[in-house]
Each structure stands twice: as structure tokens, then as C-alpha cells.
Enzyme design. Structure first.
Site, PDB file in Angstrom:
ATOM      1  N   ASP A   1       0.825  -1.204   0.000  1.00 33.40           N
ATOM      2  CA  ASP A   1       0.000   0.000   0.000  1.00 33.40           C
ATOM      3  C   ASP A   1       0.860   1.256   0.000  1.00 33.40           C
ATOM      4  O   ASP A   1       2.018   1.244   0.426  1.00 33.40           O
ATOM      5  CB  ASP A   1      -0.901   0.022   1.238  1.00 33.40           C
ATOM      6  CG  ASP A   1      -2.190  -0.747   1.039  1.00 33.40           C
ATOM      7  OD1 ASP A   1      -2.461  -1.164  -0.099  1.00 33.40           O
ATOM      8  OD2 ASP A   1      -2.936  -0.927   2.020  1.00 33.40           O
TER       9      ASP A   1
ATOM     10  N   LYS B   1      -3.276   2.745  -2.110  1.00 36.62           N
ATOM     11  CA  LYS B   1      -4.497   2.844  -1.306  1.00 36.62           C
ATOM     12  C   LYS B   1      -4.318   4.002  -0.350  1.00 36.62           C
ATOM     13  O   LYS B   1      -3.693   3.887   0.689  1.00 36.62           O
ATOM     14  CB  LYS B   1      -4.732   1.549  -0.514  1.00 36.62           C
ATOM     15  CG  LYS B   1      -5.388   0.432  -1.313  1.00 36.62           C
ATOM     16  CD  LYS B   1      -6.841   0.732  -1.571  1.00 36.62           C
ATOM     17  CE  LYS B   1      -7.475  -0.375  -2.416  1.00 36.62           C
ATOM     18  NZ  LYS B   1      -8.843  -0.015  -2.802  1.00 36.62           N
TER      19      LYS B   1
ATOM     20  N   MET C   1      -9.118   9.076   8.480  1.00 37.19           N
ATOM     21  CA  MET C   1      -9.612   9.594   7.198  1.00 37.19           C
ATOM     22  C   MET C   1     -10.684  10.669   7.406  1.00 37.19           C
ATOM     23  O   MET C   1     -11.698  10.706   6.700  1.00 37.19           O
ATOM     24  CB  MET C   1     -10.162   8.449   6.330  1.00 37.19           C
ATOM     25  CG  MET C   1      -9.122   7.398   5.971  1.00 37.19           C
ATOM     26  SD  MET C   1      -9.811   5.902   5.212  1.00 37.19           S
ATOM     27  CE  MET C   1     -10.444   5.048   6.673  1.00 37.19           C
TER      28      MET C   1
END
Length: 264
Positions: A45, A67, A184
Site C-alpha cells: 500500500d 491505497k 480519514m
């Protein structure tokens, strides 16, 4: 060249999901290091640091499958197909993920898919960024006097899914004395802040930590009422962790006191 190291647990035709932690290679578990060294194929990732990838054998094939929240990502179905194909070809496959595979890492989806295809799948946990972030500032997530538990949340809901009920989360955090750790969440911080303020005081301490544990780590300590403004002032962006709760008072007490007075 040094060949991949053999290990009885990581055999050809298997897949191991490895948590690479928040970035600092010294935070890897010994089990994670052994899995990385044994891999012949690694699917990596974006959030995995170069220092962690460097632990792989020089003969191993490294495939970067981006990602990262807010950026163009490799489709999940394509990543799962790559893992399946490599394992069926007899490779020892490691899926290297930032943080922990089972905490907002889509590890559960990958395990279900691969096991349904008859593959042996192992999982090696890593230190999740939500823990490493506040630890990097010298403060805990739980404290007998300030927080009786933690809620890990994502600020980025899956398209089409019901949005997080932030007012309900705020009421629960207030009544049960819980720390909120939001992954996030920077891009939606203004919305999250507004809805959390329905149940939490504007004076609730908050911290935002970008690139936790890495040399380029940056952070701000503020209050819930000034959260969005602090993010803008410090120009913080993804990947960042937002921590909200009284435990943030454990961050450098003198500096925190100054920050809270300024934000009030």
C-alpha cells in the site's frame, strides 16, 4: 543476491496480510519482519514506508497498489485478483498494509475472498495509526481519570452507505467518557466538528497528527470548537488522525494549556 528466508508458516501458495504499522520500521513486530523476509511477492500500500519495504528480499517482486484516502486508488477487486493469481502460481505472497490489516485496512474483505478460493491466509497485526499518533505526542488513549474507553471511527463512509451518526457518537462519548479516534477525517473535519458539537462542549481537547511516527510528523493541539480552523492554519492533510477527548490533555501540559487558552 540473498534469497527470501524460508519459514514454516509462510509457504509457497499462501497469502499473509501484514500490518506495517504507522511507518517507523522499528515498530514492526518480529512476526511481521519474518513474513516480509519470507515473501517472494509483496503487494504494498501507499502508506507503507520505504524503510519497511526495504526489509524484503532483493529477489522478491514488489508491486505497489496505491491505497490512500482522497487519492486515486487501485481497485480492491484487482488487488484481490493479483493476490489470488500469485498464490496459485506458487508464490509466497505478503499483502503489506499500513497500520493494522483489520482496522480500516479492508483485511476482512481480503481474507473472506481468498479463503473462499481455498487459499491459506495468515494475518499479522500491526500497530494502528490511531494508537501510534497520540502515543507519539506522549499521551494515552485511555486513562482512569479521563477516558474509560476508545471508539475508532472512519470519517470517510463507503459510497451509498448510511452516514455516521455523529451526534449519537458525541452523546455516547460524553456520557461514557470515551476517546474518539477518527481515521480519514481531515477532508470532512468541518462537518464532523459541527455534528459533534451537538453533544460535546466546544472546549473538548482535540489533536490532529499527520504522518504519525515518521520524521515528517506534524501535529496541532486545539479544541473541538477550533478543529477545522486549526487544520487550515497548520495546513494539515491526509494521512492524519484526529483524536478528541480529555486524554489529549496529556500532551505536553504547558503547551496544551497555551493552545487551549488561545483557542477558547
Amino acid at each position: 543476491m540473498k534469497p527470501p528466508q524460508t519459514h514454516p508458516l509462510y509457504r509457497p501458495g499462501t497469502v499473509t496480510l501484514v500490518g506495517a504499522g504507522p511507518g517507523d520500521p522499528e515498530l514492526l513486530t518480529l512476526k511481521a519482519v519474518r513474513a516480509i523476509e519470507a515473501a517472494t511477492v509483496l503487494l504494498v500500500d501507499d502508506l507503507v514506508s520505504d524503510a519497511v519495504v526495504a526489509m524484503a528480499s532483493p529477489d522478491a517482486r514488489v508491486v505497489h497498489v496505491g491505497k490512500r484516502g482522497g487519492c486515486k486508488s487501485t481497485p480492491q477487486a484487482f488487488i484481490e485478483k493479483l493476490m489470488l493469481m500469485a498464490a496459485q502460481e506458487g508464490e509466497t505472497v505478503v499483502r503489506l498494509k499500513g497500520g493494522d490489516p483489520f482496522i480500516f485496512g479492508r483485511g476482512g474483505e481480503e481474507v473472506e475472498h481468498l479463503r473462499a478460493q481455498g487459499l491459506t491466509v495468515h494475518v499479522v497485526n500491526g500497530i494502528t495509526a490511531g494508537l501510534a499518533a497520540l502515543t507519539a505526542l506522549g499521551a494515552p488513549l485511555t486513562h482512569r481519570d479521563h477516558a474509560h474507553g476508545v471508539i475508532f471511527l472512519t470519517g470517510h463512509a463507503k459510497p451509498g452507505e448510511r452516514a455516521t451518526d455523529w451526534p449519537a457518537i458525541a452523546a455516547t462519548a460524553r456520557d461514557a467518557r470515551l476517546t474518539l479516534v477518527i481515521y480519514m477525517g481531515v477532508s470532512g473535519a468541518a462537518r464532523i466538528q459541527q455534528q459533534l458539537l451537538t453533544g460535546l462542549p466546544a472546549s473538548t481537547p482535540a489533536a490532529v497528527i499527520q504522518h504519525a511516527s515518521l520524521p515528517e510528523q506534524r501535529h496541532t493541539v486545539t479544541t473541538l470548537g477550533q478543529l477545522q480552523q486549526a487544520i487550515e492554519d497548520e495546513q494539515l492533510s491526509s494521512p492524519s488522525i484526529i483524536v478528541i477527548g480529555d486524554v489529549v490533555r496529556g500532551v505536553n501540559a504547558a503547551q496544551l494549556s497555551s493552545d487551549l487558552r488561545r483557542a477558547a
